[in-house]
Design an enzyme around this catalytic site. Sequence first.
Site: not given
Length: 534
Positions: A27-28, A30, A47, A70, A278, A400
């Site tokens: 993004g800007s 980065e 992402e 970002h 689990h 998971g």
Amino acid sequence: MTAVSVRQAVHELMAFHGMTTMFGNPGSNELPFLKDLPARYILGLHEATVVAMADGYSQITDRPTLVNLHAASGTGNGLGALTNSAISRSKLVITAGQQVRDMIGPEVMLANVDAAALAKPLVHQSLEPLSAADVPRAFSQSVFASERGPVYLSVPYDDWDAEVPAAQINQLSRTVAKAGTIDPRVVSDLGDKLRTATKPVLVLGPDVDDEKTWETTIALAEAFDLPVWAAPSLSRLPFPNQHPNFRGVLPAGIAPIGEILGAHDLALVIGAPVFRYHQWQPGQYLPETTELIQIGDDPAAAARAPFGDALIADPVEAIGALAGELGATDRTPHEAHIQIEPAAASAIDGVLHPEEVFASLRETMPADTRFVVESTSTNAAFWAQMDLRHSGSYFFPASGGLGWGLPAAMGVALADPDRPVVAIIGDGSAHYSISALRTAVEENIPVIIVLLRNGTYGALDWFADMLGVDKAPGLDLGEVDFVSIARGYQMRAEHVDSAADLDRSIAEAADRAHRNGTPTFIEVSTEKTRPEKK
């Protein structure tokens, strides 16, 4: 005194640490860091996809891997995938762009007001340097800290053009090595316990899925005729699954594990927490007649275990030392494997049983193929038909978290182009990260994607039945044409509806991957099955 930009200093440190591949979605905030980037930049269109690709890459290379997200929004998008990385302790250095320092306080657009807190529950370390001059040191610290799991580093984007002394680069171009061996007396005591036990059992976890110890582990199990279980909630396979000593993956409930291990007087758990349960199946953790010893290098896992003794040590080294103490390293593992039963067949035209799919993969793909699996409702069918005889052959999302498997397979393939990679993905999982197909095409990643389409969240259907939840909403996915979606990303794709066509399609895909380095998408309609056999 000669000065360089913070950006140049960090770029030099990246090169020093061999960080030549970076995964990101910029993004800007980065862009200033990415100027003149001295690394291959692998773009992911979401992402979570970026984090999963880097996770797969890190698990193969076993080296710190750079991720670029970002600001707060991009970090938030990546947190779901980061749950898997946290459990697998993948060596990720996650950088995120922050607003200009003077703009953070007013909370302007793209300001991450409490950046270090955002990822903190899921990372080993999270920080934002207090000054631009400290960014190179903080980056260096993050690389070393990632040896214990993911780290998060937020950097205001005006920091990259600030200047620091050039000498800082040499000062920070340093190594941190881990040394030390297991006390021989401890190894001797473990050997004595194993020799004197009347009915010992070995439980292995993902941390010993390592080519350095694969044959040693087999030799140890054979020397003492040890039954071998894989730890529950398995993300890596630490032992050949069709070996006569292998008993399967432990169920992920307190009561059933207690019953299984209760039949033994000594349980050695190596390379896994005790235990990653689990489903809620209460009962006795372990009877008093069973002694349990956990061996691993994660102090936190040892501390939180509800029972058993623990030895904090490198589990790979521990197996080697124990095998040496017992004389098992002098043995050559035999090649005997269990005879696999014929695959269950579907009675419906155009629909295959998952066992038919896995039998086709077993018979068609090379023996050293790596399988990245995210089709939870077909676990039982997978283990019934696959014959995995090499380390590093099985990968599953460690926590998971869905959406990991498709991009992780691409990271695995990028990290090691010498072994074939197959992604086995359920249609429910595919929706989470389908944009990863674009990265596979753009980067010519030779991954074979086999999508099992049954139109439902099959694992949840099983879980709802177990919990007594009748007619749970949100489990029906309907009909989706994934072939058209894949072709829309310019990927070669086809639907197959017979075992013969599947064999042909997989063989052709493997040939294209080997010759041209190109990905292939294969969609198969499958019967609904359950994660565990009744």
